[in-house]
Design a protein around this motif. Structure first.
Motif, mmCIF file in Angstrom:
data_model
loop_
_atom_site.group_PDB
_atom_site.id
_atom_site.type_symbol
_atom_site.label_atom_id
_atom_site.label_comp_id
_atom_site.label_asym_id
_atom_site.label_seq_id
_atom_site.Cartn_x
_atom_site.Cartn_y
_atom_site.Cartn_z
ATOM 1 N N THR A 345 0.857 -1.185 0.000
ATOM 2 C CA THR A 345 0.000 0.000 0.000
ATOM 3 C C THR A 345 0.889 1.230 0.000
ATOM 4 O O THR A 345 2.120 1.136 0.157
ATOM 5 C CB THR A 345 -0.944 0.010 1.218
ATOM 6 O OG1 THR A 345 -1.926 1.036 1.050
ATOM 7 C CG2 THR A 345 -0.201 0.242 2.524
ATOM 8 N N CYS A 346 0.294 2.399 -0.191
ATOM 9 C CA CYS A 346 1.043 3.650 -0.172
ATOM 10 C C CYS A 346 0.165 4.744 0.426
ATOM 11 O O CYS A 346 -1.042 4.578 0.565
ATOM 12 C CB CYS A 346 1.507 4.039 -1.573
ATOM 13 S SG CYS A 346 0.148 4.370 -2.714
ATOM 14 N N PHE A 347 0.772 5.831 0.805
ATOM 15 C CA PHE A 347 0.008 6.966 1.315
ATOM 16 C C PHE A 347 0.783 8.248 1.063
ATOM 17 O O PHE A 347 2.001 8.236 0.859
ATOM 18 C CB PHE A 347 -0.314 6.814 2.799
ATOM 19 C CG PHE A 347 0.894 6.856 3.709
ATOM 20 C CD1 PHE A 347 1.317 8.037 4.291
ATOM 21 C CD2 PHE A 347 1.605 5.694 4.000
ATOM 22 C CE1 PHE A 347 2.419 8.080 5.128
ATOM 23 C CE2 PHE A 347 2.709 5.718 4.840
ATOM 24 C CZ PHE A 347 3.117 6.917 5.401
ATOM 25 N N ASN A 348 0.058 9.348 1.036
ATOM 26 C CA ASN A 348 0.657 10.668 0.874
ATOM 27 C C ASN A 348 0.786 11.332 2.234
ATOM 28 O O ASN A 348 -0.141 11.300 3.043
ATOM 29 C CB ASN A 348 -0.205 11.546 -0.037
ATOM 30 C CG ASN A 348 -0.254 11.018 -1.455
ATOM 31 O OD1 ASN A 348 0.767 10.686 -2.040
ATOM 32 N ND2 ASN A 348 -1.448 10.920 -2.004
ATOM 33 N N LEU A 349 1.934 11.933 2.465
ATOM 34 C CA LEU A 349 2.150 12.693 3.694
ATOM 35 C C LEU A 349 2.219 14.163 3.320
ATOM 36 O O LEU A 349 3.036 14.561 2.482
ATOM 37 C CB LEU A 349 3.450 12.245 4.368
ATOM 38 C CG LEU A 349 3.620 12.618 5.841
ATOM 39 C CD1 LEU A 349 2.536 11.967 6.686
ATOM 40 C CD2 LEU A 349 4.988 12.195 6.350
ATOM 41 N N GLU A 350 1.322 14.956 3.903
ATOM 42 C CA GLU A 350 1.269 16.396 3.630
ATOM 43 C C GLU A 350 2.150 17.139 4.632
ATOM 44 O O GLU A 350 2.520 16.604 5.671
ATOM 45 C CB GLU A 350 -0.177 16.900 3.752
ATOM 46 C CG GLU A 350 -1.202 16.088 2.987
ATOM 47 C CD GLU A 350 -1.286 16.459 1.522
ATOM 48 O OE1 GLU A 350 -0.588 17.420 1.130
ATOM 49 O OE2 GLU A 350 -2.016 15.791 0.784
ATOM 50 N N ASP A 351 2.460 18.386 4.304
ATOM 51 C CA ASP A 351 3.175 19.238 5.262
ATOM 52 C C ASP A 351 2.385 19.337 6.556
ATOM 53 O O ASP A 351 1.163 19.464 6.538
ATOM 54 C CB ASP A 351 3.367 20.650 4.699
ATOM 55 C CG ASP A 351 4.472 20.709 3.665
ATOM 56 O OD1 ASP A 351 5.440 19.967 3.814
ATOM 57 O OD2 ASP A 351 4.363 21.508 2.723
ATOM 58 N N GLY A 352 3.085 19.293 7.683
ATOM 59 C CA GLY A 352 2.458 19.486 8.986
ATOM 60 C C GLY A 352 3.415 20.231 9.888
ATOM 61 O O GLY A 352 4.631 20.246 9.647
ATOM 62 N N ASP A 353 2.904 20.841 10.926
ATOM 63 C CA ASP A 353 3.754 21.641 11.823
ATOM 64 C C ASP A 353 4.402 20.738 12.864
ATOM 65 O O ASP A 353 4.184 20.877 14.066
ATOM 66 C CB ASP A 353 2.909 22.734 12.479
ATOM 67 C CG ASP A 353 3.782 23.834 13.084
ATOM 68 O OD1 ASP A 353 5.002 23.802 12.868
ATOM 69 O OD2 ASP A 353 3.224 24.702 13.768
#
Length: 379
Positions: A345-353
């Motif tokens: 499987t795969c996933f996207n990691l968005e910018d986070g603080d």
């Protein structure tokens, strides 16, 4: 703003429909949503570039819009000439523009190129000049689209600082669009979440960002029919689900979030477990191993799987920069390979603080983000 379209014909497409919200003076509101959700159309309507088919907008004060790189600029004119042109378009007199001219040029950092025609500017230089003009010509409402993504990180910081000052100290209103969740979280008082042309949420920033990450129609990854796997098959992974710590099914997360990997498994009746090990390996898009985790590292042992068909791994405080990641799975027991599947499987990691500072380290800085403390000792 309020839009209530009339009954649709079969072949009509509404870029926006049933949008209804209000923004208080002095607020910074983030406009978020997937590509094609209607953000740019809404901004063009708010900027009075496009007239709504139906509905009405009530806005009080002067508007400065920065919707695309070089909006409102003439390529044959110099940077200096375009400052006067853009200011006049926004209703400023020549005297008012001249009074702010030095501040605009200094903020843009284009002192050496201000007499150069902007057709020779890079996209980043265009953004610098466009934002500097919009921010210093005293608008009551400032509308900024995804243009800051073109600028470098130092200029982004200056823009964020300036927008905070415009809103907090000068009482101006800002509508800001970005796919960079760190910027949205660090800057905005509220967010408006658009999806398929409708307003899905309007309110608290963090809650809105979480809803944005959950808007996709992601379902469990079914790997039951994958034939590119190895092992005896005594235990097999059927499906994999990526869930937030609250239990919501997602395909995207923010850097610094907790998340759960839930694996539904099939167990053969004949299988007699000794001490099964469920191994997770996270990889970059280039195939580089980021980390490996398994239950025995945490001193967790699954010796009775007869009534248990879901294995959950909770991963805490993801210390990774924004990117796409892949996960490999392996199941071992007493040295025997029961199941192994790559790129399950795969996933996207968005910018986070993650750092709590509004800074967002990029993937090229390294494989992970590390918190640190800096100080100076006296001799």
């Amino acid at each position: 703003a309020e839009f209530s379209p009339k009954a649709k014909k079969n072949n009509d497409f509404w870029a926006l429909q049933n949008i209804n919200f209000s923004i208080k003076e002095g607020s910074i509101v983030g406009l978020i949503g997937k590509n094609g959700s209607g953000k740019s159309t809404l901004l063009k309507i708010l900027s009075r570039i496009t007239k709504p088919t139906t509905g009405k907008i009530k806005m009080y004060g002067k508007i400065a819009s920065l919707l695309e790189v070089g909006t409102g600029f003439h390529p044959e004119l110099t940077g200096l000439e375009n400052i006067y042109l853009n200011g006049a378009t926004l209703g400023m007199t020549k005297k008012e523009i001249k009074a702010r001219l030095n501040d605009i040029i200094e903020f843009s950092g284009l002192n050496d190129f201000i007499d150069t025609p902007i057709k020779r500017y890079s996209s980043g230089m265009n953004v610098r000049l466009g934002f500097a003009v919009a921010a210093h010509l005293d608008p009551d409402i400032m509308i900024v689209d995804e243009v800051l993504a073109v600028g470098d990180s130092n200029f982004q910081k200056r823009c964020v600082k300036k927008m905070k000052s415009i809103a907090n100290q000068e009482g101006k209103t800002i509508i800001f669009v970005s796919h960079q969740m760190t910027l949205i979280e660090n800057l905005c008082d509220k967010v408006a979440l658009l999806s398929s042309g409708t307003l899905k949420y309007y309110g608290d920033t963090k809650q809105g960002i979480n809803k944005y990450l959950e808007t996709s129609e992601k379902t469990a990854t079914d790997i039951s029919l994958r034939t590119d796997r190895e092992g005896t098959g005594e235990i097999k992974i059927k499906t994999i689900e990526l869930r937030t710590s609250e239990g919501n099914l997602v395909e995207s997360l923010k850097s610094g979030d907790n998340f759960n990997l839930e694996m539904k498994i099939d167990v053969m009746e004949s299988y007699k477990p000794v001490d099964p090990m469920f191994v997770i390996t996270l990889k970059t898009q280039q195939g580089i191993n980021v980390f490996t985790q398994h239950n025995q590292l945490q001193d967790v042992h699954f010796k009775d799987l007869r009534n248990k068909r879901t294995i959950v791994c909770e991963l805490l405080d993801i210390p990774l920069p924004a990117s796409k990641y892949f996960i490999d799975f392996k199941i071992l027991d007493d040295g025997n390979l029961l199941d192994m599947i790559s790129h399950a499987t795969c996933f996207n990691l968005e910018d986070g603080d993650f750092l709590g500072t509004g800074e967002s380290p990029q993937a090229e800085f390294g494989l992970c983000i590390v918190r640190s403390k800096w100080y100076c000792r006296e001799l």
